[in-house]
Design a protein around this motif. Structure first.
Motif, PDB file in Angstrom:
ATOM      1  N   SER A  96      -5.157  12.015   1.805  1.00  0.00           N
ATOM      2  CA  SER A  96      -6.866  12.484   2.198  1.00  0.00           C
ATOM      3  C   SER A  96      -7.385  12.813   0.826  1.00  0.00           C
ATOM      4  CB  SER A  96      -6.550  13.481   3.083  1.00  0.00           C
ATOM      5  OG  SER A  96      -6.023  14.569   2.605  1.00  0.00           O
ATOM      6  N   GLY A  97      -7.053  12.035  -0.342  1.00  0.00           N
ATOM      7  CA  GLY A  97      -8.041  12.297  -1.398  1.00  0.00           C
ATOM      8  C   GLY A  97      -7.269  12.183  -2.814  1.00  0.00           C
ATOM      9  N   ARG A  98      -5.863  12.468  -2.736  1.00  0.00           N
ATOM     10  CA  ARG A  98      -5.333  12.589  -4.155  1.00  0.00           C
ATOM     11  C   ARG A  98      -5.244  11.095  -4.514  1.00  0.00           C
ATOM     12  NH1 ARG A  98      -0.967  16.975  -4.434  1.00  0.00           N
ATOM     13  NH2 ARG A  98       0.129  15.817  -3.306  1.00  0.00           N
ATOM     14  N   TRP A 103      -5.819   2.300  -4.563  1.00  0.00           N
ATOM     15  CA  TRP A 103      -4.544   2.599  -4.231  1.00  0.00           C
ATOM     16  C   TRP A 103      -4.063   2.470  -2.661  1.00  0.00           C
ATOM     17  CZ3 TRP A 103      -1.283   6.996  -6.856  1.00  0.00           C
ATOM     18  CH2 TRP A 103       0.080   6.849  -6.526  1.00  0.00           C
ATOM     19  N   LEU A 104      -5.266   3.220  -1.853  1.00  0.00           N
ATOM     20  CA  LEU A 104      -5.193   3.141  -0.579  1.00  0.00           C
ATOM     21  C   LEU A 104      -5.323   1.712  -0.048  1.00  0.00           C
ATOM     22  CD1 LEU A 104      -7.191   6.546   0.313  1.00  0.00           C
ATOM     23  CD2 LEU A 104      -4.567   5.953   0.577  1.00  0.00           C
ATOM     24  N   PRO A 109      -1.549  -3.389   3.420  1.00  0.00           N
ATOM     25  CA  PRO A 109      -0.515  -4.365   3.883  1.00  0.00           C
ATOM     26  C   PRO A 109       0.785  -3.852   4.397  1.00  0.00           C
ATOM     27  CG  PRO A 109      -1.488  -5.231   1.844  1.00  0.00           C
ATOM     28  CD  PRO A 109      -2.098  -3.634   2.034  1.00  0.00           C
ATOM     29  N   PHE A 110       0.911  -2.325   3.936  1.00  0.00           N
ATOM     30  CA  PHE A 110       2.344  -2.109   4.114  1.00  0.00           C
ATOM     31  C   PHE A 110       2.337  -0.822   5.342  1.00  0.00           C
ATOM     32  CE2 PHE A 110       1.946  -3.586  -0.202  1.00  0.00           C
ATOM     33  CZ  PHE A 110       3.104  -4.298  -0.258  1.00  0.00           C
ATOM     34  N   GLY A 111       1.052  -0.782   5.607  1.00  0.00           N
ATOM     35  CA  GLY A 111       1.032   0.126   6.890  1.00  0.00           C
ATOM     36  C   GLY A 111       1.656   1.615   6.750  1.00  0.00           C
ATOM     37  N   THR A 112       1.500   2.237   5.349  1.00  0.00           N
ATOM     38  CA  THR A 112       2.229   3.424   5.224  1.00  0.00           C
ATOM     39  C   THR A 112       1.057   4.513   5.477  1.00  0.00           C
ATOM     40  OG1 THR A 112       1.353   3.518   2.885  1.00  0.00           O
ATOM     41  CG2 THR A 112       3.770   2.514   3.423  1.00  0.00           C
TER      42      THR A 112
END
Ligand code: IYR
Length: 223
Positions: A96-98, A103-104, A109-112
């Motif tokens: 939620s911000g870092r 990066w997000l 594609p990895f659904g993390t």
């Protein structure tokens, strides 16, 4: 005198060129089947298998043969729960911000996300610590060398050994991960390096459709 002041004959196994190629191909085929798994079953894995996998990891070469690693195998449900909670707390801040937008986007594609149920489901969490330095019995500090390189190689061997044994792994990087030092009560000279859940994939486990780079994208040859 230490155990490596003495030289002994090398027991080196040679193979014919055909055999070498066949072995190299077979090894690649096996490693190519390894996939990072994020959905684990809670099916137990005998500690004896984990022990052998760590033995393999600990054959890694290391700077001045200092073997600057410690592997902590966590199977205790209460400890796994505490690790999950601390990891998720950090990851919620990350997601939620870092972490940057790029990066997000790269992780989509990895659904993390910040939920890390595998930290409780997987029967074993192997937490890899790098040993920044050693302390002798008089409290004097002694250097280790190429610690990141050494521990990185050892971790690679750990992943390969677990795969070879028929186990699935996840190379997990909770961050920051100082909470692991506290939760596992590790000494000051050890720093958390990676966290590797090990176990069997959950029934119906899915993995992202990935391709590996072609050889010509990763190999440059000067003959
Ligand atoms: N540590 C986070 C984010 C993460 C980062 C990368 I780069 C990955 O390949 C996967 C996850 C997490 O564990 O969710």
């Amino acid at each position: 005198m230490t155990d490596h002041d003495t030289f002994v004959p090398l027991h080196f196994k040679r193979h014919s060129p055909e055999e070498m190629l066949a072995r190299a191909q077979a090894f690649h085929a096996e490693l190519d089947r390894r996939r990072t798994v994020r959905q684990f079953s809670d099916e137990p894995v005998p500690l004896a298998v984990i022990e052998e996998v760590v033995r393999s990891a600990s054959t890694a070469p290391s700077g001045a043969h200092k073997q600057p690693w410690t592997f902590v195998a966590v199977g205790n449900p209460e400890l796994k729960r505490r690790i999950r909670e601390a990891a998720e707390e950090e990851e919620r801040i990350n997601y939620s911000g870092r972490m940057s937008d790029e990066w997000l986007e790269d992780l989509k594609p990895f659904g993390t996300d910040a939920n890390k149920p595998f930290l409780e489901t997987a029967p074993w969490l192997v937490v890899v610590f790098k040993r920044a330095f050693e302390l002798d019995s008089d409290g004097h500090k002694h250097q280790n060398y190429y610690v990141n390189e050494s521990v990185g190689i050892a971790t690679g061997l750990l992943l390969a050994a677990a795969h070879h044994a028929g186990l699935a792994t996840l190379t997990h990087t909770p961050s920051p991960m100082n909470f692991l030092s506290k939760a596992l009560n590790r000494p000051d000279n050890e720093r958390p390096y990676l966290l590797i859940p090990i176990g069997f994939p959950a029934e119906g486990c899915q993995v992202p459709l990935l391709t590996r780079k072609r050889l010509d994208q990763v190999l440059v040859v000067h003959k």
